[in-house]
Structure formats: structure tokens, C-alpha cells
Design a protein around this motif. Structure first.
Motif, PDB file in Angstrom:
ATOM      1  N   SER A 255       0.853  -1.188   0.000  1.00 10.32           N
ATOM      2  CA  SER A 255       0.000   0.000   0.000  1.00 10.32           C
ATOM      3  C   SER A 255       0.888   1.236   0.000  1.00 10.32           C
ATOM      4  O   SER A 255       1.714   1.416   0.901  1.00 10.32           O
ATOM      5  N   ALA A 256       0.732   2.072  -1.020  1.00 13.79           N
ATOM      6  CA  ALA A 256       1.482   3.326  -1.133  1.00 13.79           C
ATOM      7  C   ALA A 256       0.497   4.477  -1.105  1.00 13.79           C
ATOM      8  O   ALA A 256      -0.331   4.611  -2.009  1.00 13.79           O
ATOM      9  N   LEU A 257       0.581   5.299  -0.086  1.00 15.15           N
ATOM     10  CA  LEU A 257      -0.344   6.421   0.029  1.00 15.15           C
ATOM     11  C   LEU A 257       0.144   7.652  -0.717  1.00 15.15           C
ATOM     12  O   LEU A 257      -0.656   8.403  -1.260  1.00 15.15           O
ATOM     13  N   HIS A 258       1.458   7.887  -0.729  1.00 11.45           N
ATOM     14  CA  HIS A 258       1.974   9.149  -1.248  1.00 11.45           C
ATOM     15  C   HIS A 258       3.094   8.910  -2.252  1.00 11.45           C
ATOM     16  O   HIS A 258       4.032   8.161  -1.981  1.00 11.45           O
ATOM     17  N   VAL A 259       2.989   9.562  -3.396  1.00  7.36           N
ATOM     18  CA  VAL A 259       3.961   9.419  -4.474  1.00  7.36           C
ATOM     19  C   VAL A 259       5.067  10.458  -4.315  1.00  7.36           C
ATOM     20  O   VAL A 259       4.785  11.635  -4.049  1.00  7.36           O
ATOM     21  N   ALA A 260       6.318  10.011  -4.490  1.00 10.94           N
ATOM     22  CA  ALA A 260       7.433  10.955  -4.527  1.00 10.94           C
ATOM     23  C   ALA A 260       7.507  11.623  -5.896  1.00 10.94           C
ATOM     24  O   ALA A 260       7.532  12.845  -6.007  1.00 10.94           O
ATOM     25  N   ASN A 261       7.525  10.818  -6.955  1.00  8.74           N
ATOM     26  CA  ASN A 261       7.550  11.352  -8.319  1.00  8.74           C
ATOM     27  C   ASN A 261       7.413  10.197  -9.290  1.00  8.74           C
ATOM     28  O   ASN A 261       7.522   9.020  -8.924  1.00  8.74           O
ATOM     29  N   ALA A 262       7.168  10.537 -10.542  1.00 11.93           N
ATOM     30  CA  ALA A 262       7.183   9.573 -11.642  1.00 11.93           C
ATOM     31  C   ALA A 262       7.709  10.299 -12.867  1.00 11.93           C
ATOM     32  O   ALA A 262       7.548  11.512 -13.005  1.00 11.93           O
ATOM     33  N   TYR A 263       8.341   9.558 -13.750  1.00 12.58           N
ATOM     34  CA  TYR A 263       8.885  10.150 -14.965  1.00 12.58           C
ATOM     35  C   TYR A 263       9.136   9.045 -15.986  1.00 12.58           C
ATOM     36  O   TYR A 263       9.053   7.847 -15.675  1.00 12.58           O
ATOM     37  N   GLU A 273       8.098   6.218  -7.928  1.00  7.11           N
ATOM     38  CA  GLU A 273       8.683   6.038  -6.605  1.00  7.11           C
ATOM     39  C   GLU A 273       7.717   6.523  -5.534  1.00  7.11           C
ATOM     40  O   GLU A 273       7.100   7.591  -5.677  1.00  7.11           O
ATOM     41  N   ALA A 274       7.604   5.723  -4.462  1.00  7.72           N
ATOM     42  CA  ALA A 274       6.662   6.058  -3.383  1.00  7.72           C
ATOM     43  C   ALA A 274       6.987   5.240  -2.147  1.00  7.72           C
ATOM     44  O   ALA A 274       7.306   4.048  -2.261  1.00  7.72           O
TER      45      ALA A 274
END
Length: 454
Positions: A255-263, A273-274
Motif C-alpha cells: 500500500s502506497a499512500l503518497h507518491v514521490a515522483n514519476a517520470y 517512486e513512493a
């Protein structure tokens, strides 16, 4: 005396609304910090004990900086019907205005929006007074995520609405002026909890974890871990016909609640990444959120940075845990959102064995280095908000703003850290200890041009 962990310690609610001016400053505030740091979090009124941390009414805290001075601090409840006890579920179905409005606060098109993912957003004035529910002139057909994403190039606001019942996922785009210009139902979605998402140059990236709708959960937040719910990442092309071309890729349970970034990397793969928890990590967090007897000592103890690489051509996903430090609330220089970034920031927590501590962590994704600013004993920092320096030339040329809850002093300070080395530049002493909350934003004065202001 309550035993609920979200009503004591760093999370003890403020009991009133105050305003203060001329805040004491140690060090020198950079003059480009001209605007407001606004933070949101759950803060039930005195005498109210919600059955789940997320059910506490929202309270927004604001700190006004201008010309090297800390002009004011103020805190205000978001005055929704729920603040006065109005139920979410009615005989006519859910009341989307009966919101806690306590998860996030963002600015778009000169409007401040307090957000909770089960409801309509609520508009606030620059002085944090409540204006009312905002449904984008009737174009919002359901709830709105607490984590909209602004395209740093176009100024468009991308967001979604998620529901445990069909339609499970609705996707929206509002232009830079705040008008919804596109909406679509995303096929293939399920009742899995969807809290955050990401944009890349060419794609919208959704996350469905192993947490899904659970009708037997009676805390007021009807979700739970279910091994039968497949974890997946949805990759949808941006554009008016993107929903019809969404693809769902299975990943390992979590379970990932918050995303750091995507590219998109040089090979066209989507990198996401999360911070992510496993089954036991979710159980410990949930027990804290509901105040269960075997709760953990912290709401975050098994949340570790994770990376997925989705090869669209091959139809495969590689994934790995990239660090063993317990973290949450990832942030970055928003100018790099959706593109390959070098630096990320997060709040560190003690893990389930008590190792580590509160602090602000900086990751260098190029070298793999990890830099930690330790907050100190009984001092919990908030999500670190990045603000670019005047004339910035590098990705980490700027400042991190974080509000620290200090239990020993029963006080709070706004720390201004150099985003390059995490050294402290300035400290603003606040007139009260600010309750540990969730998310916030830096709103420069230029973003509020034309709005009613002080």
C-alpha cells in the motif's frame, strides 16, 4: 483522559483559533520567502473523539512571511457541515459537503482549496476563513482526491475522484484558470483505495494497492487490507482519449499512500517512486489510526522508499525497496514533477524496533546518498515543502519549510532549511504548539494576485 494516540502527544488537538502578529525570528529569512506556508490536519473540536484519525475535522494553520519578516500566524477550522456534526451518509446518499477537509490544502487559479478525498474541496480566503464547497461550477461529479497534481509547464490541475462503488475512478483536468476542460471514467479500476497518483510528460499513473473497500470496517473509514485485492499500477496516456488506452500492471502486494515522483526514462520506461508498507506495516498504521489496543507507537514504522520501473513495450514491471529508513510525506522541487529528478525529501520516523528518529531526509538519486537533518528529542517535523531560491540554477537551490512540534517545550517553530545541505537558515517561533498534521503548501503572493487579501 483519552487513550487515542491521535489525540495526545504531537497530535493533541488545538482547542481554539488564534491570531498573532510580529513573530520572533532567529537568523535571517530570505526575502524571496514572500507568501504563506499553509498546513492542514485533523483537529476535532473539544469534546469530540472520532473513531479514526482521518475523521477529525480539518484545521488549517498559516504563517505569513514578507520582506524578511514573519508577519502573522493564524489557525482556523475549515467550517464544513461536518464540523457541526452533519453526517456524511444521509437518506439521499452521501453529502459531499459534509467533509473533514483535513488532509491537504493547495492553491490553483488563485483559489485556496482544503481537501479530503471523500468530498468536495472547500475554498478558503487568503486569511484562511471558509468560503464554502467548490464543485468546479458543477463539473465535479463526485469526490476529489486530496492529492491533485499541477503540471509545471501548462499550469493545468490534474486530479481524480475515487469511490468504493462504480464508477470507481474518474479523472479530471482543470485549466490554469480553474475551469474543468476534461473528465473521463477510467476503465478497469476497482474499489482499491487510491489516495495519490502521478503525472509524467506523456502519462497519468495510478496506484491500486492491497487495501480496498471493507463493508465490515466500522471506524468510519471503510477500508482494509485484503489479500484477494491485486496490487496494480495503471498507466494512462495523457490526452482526451487516454482513458480508453489505460493499461494495468500487476505488482507485489503493498500500500502506497503518497507518491514521490514519476517520470519517463531515456528508454521510455515509466519510473514511479513512493514510500510503501507491507501487510504488517499497514496493520500497525491502521491500529494507530483507529486507536486499537495493540497499536504501534508511531503511525509510520514500516514505510520504506520503493521504486517501480514499468516497461510499456515489454509489458513488465521491475520493483525494489531502495532504502531501509522509515519515511513518509515525500516531496521534491515541484518544477521537476513528472520529469527525472535528482533530489527528493521526506520525513523520517523511528521504525518498529525504535531505530532511527524524527528528521528531514534528503535523497540524492544519482549517487544514492542519504542526508539527514535530525529534528531532536521529542521534536516531530512536518512535511518539508520546497521553495526555490531567487535566481535558482540548480534543482536543490532553495529552501525547505517545516513546522516542528516540540513536546518538551510545548511549542512549535517554523524551520527554514537550506535544501542543499539541510542546514538551518532561520527559525520562526510560533505562538502555540502546532498539532502534527498531514500536508501543506507554500503559496507565494504572486499566486494570490486578485484574491481578497490582507
Amino acid at each position: 483522559m483519552t487513550s487515542k494516540p491521535y489525540l495526545i502527544g504531537h497530535f493533541e488537538p488545538a482547542v481554539d483559533e488564534i491570531s498573532a502578529t510580529g513573530l520572533p525570528v532567529e537568523g535571517t529569512l530570505p526575502p524571496e520567502l514572500t507568501g504563506r506556508l499553509v498546513r492542514n490536519g485533523h483537529n476535532p473540536k473539544p469534546g469530540v473523539t472520532p473513531a479514526h484519525w482521518f475523521k477529525g475535522s480539518g484545521m488549517v494553520h498559516g504563517i505569513r512571511l514578507r520582506d524578511g519578516r514573519a508577519e502573522w500566524y493564524r489557525n482556523r477550522w475549515v467550517r464544513t457541515p461536518a464540523l457541526d456534526g452533519a453526517p456524511y451518509m444521509t437518506e439521499n446518499g452521501p453529502d459531499l459537503t459534509a467533509s473533514t477537509a483535513g488532509t491537504h490544502i493547495v492553491e490553483h487559479a488563485g483559489r485556496l482549496l482544503a481537501l479530503c478525498e471523500a468530498n468536495f474541496p472547500f475554498a478558503l480566503t487568503p486569511e484562511l476563513d471558509t468560503v464554502g464547497a467548490h464543485d468546479f461550477d458543477g463539473r465535479l461529479r463526485g469526490a476529489m482526491t486530496a492529492h491533485p497534481r499541477t503540471d509545471p509547464v501548462t499550469g493545468e490541475l490534474h486530479f481524480f475522484g475515487s469511490s468504493p462503488f462504480p464508477p470507481y475512478l474518474l479523472y479530471y483536468v482543470a485549466d490554469a484558470h480553474g475551469q474543468v476542460i476534461h473528465s473521463a471514467e477510467v476503465p478497469g479500476a476497482t474499489a482499491s483505495l487510491k489516495h495519490d497518483f502521478a503525472l509524467t510528460d506523456h502519462h497519468v499513473v495510478f496506484i491500486e494497492g492491497t487495501v480496498t473497500f471493507d463493508a465490515t470496517e466500522h471506524s468510519g473509514v471503510p477500508y482494509g487490507w485484503d489479500d484477494r485485492q491485486p496490487a496494480r499500477i495503471g498507466v494512462m496516456p495523457r490526452g482526451s482519449d487516454g482513458a480508453a488506452r489505460v493499461r494495468w500492471f500487476p505488482v507485489e502486494p503493498g500500500s502506497a499512500l503518497h507518491v514521490a515522483n514519476a517520470y519517463e526514462d531515456a528508454r521510455g520506461r515509466v519510473v514511479l517512486e513512493a514510500p510503501t508498507v507491507d501487510r504488517e506495516g499497514f496493520r500497525l498504521s491502521w491500529n494507530w489510526w483507529v486507536g486499537a489496543p495493540d497499536r504501534g507507537a508511531e503511525p509510520v514504522v514500516r514505510s520504506f522508499a520503493r521504486r517501480w520501473v514499468i516497461d510499456l513495450a515489454a509489458g513488465t514491471v521491475g520493483e525494489e525497496t531502495v532504502d531501509d529508513l522509515a519515511i513518509e510525506f515525500p516531496t521534491l522541487n515541484d518544477a521537476f514533477a513528472g520529469t527525472e529528478n535528482r533530489y527528493q525529501y521526506a520525513v523520517s520516523f523511528p521504525d518498529e524496533k525504535g531505530f532511527g528518529g524524527y528528521g528531514i531526509v534528503k535523497y540524492d538519486r544519482m549517487t544514492g546518498a542519504r542526508l539527514l537533518h535530525e529534528a531532536g528529542d521529542a521534536r516531530l517535523p512536518s512535511e518539508a515543502v520546497f521553495v526555490p531560491a531567487a535566481g535558482a540554477t540548480g534543482e536543490d537551490d532553495g529552501y525547505l519549510l517545516t513546522v516542528v512540534s516540540d513536546l518538551k517545550q510545548n511549542a512549535s517553530q517554523l524551520l527554514v532549511l537550506d535544501a542543499s545541505g539541510l542546514d538551518r537558515i532561520a527559525t520562526v517561533h510560533l505562538p502555540r504548539r502546532v498539532t502534527a498534521g498531514i500536508h501543506g503548501s507554500w503559496i507565494p503572493d504572486t499566486a494570490l494576485d486578485g484574491a481578497a487579501s490582507d
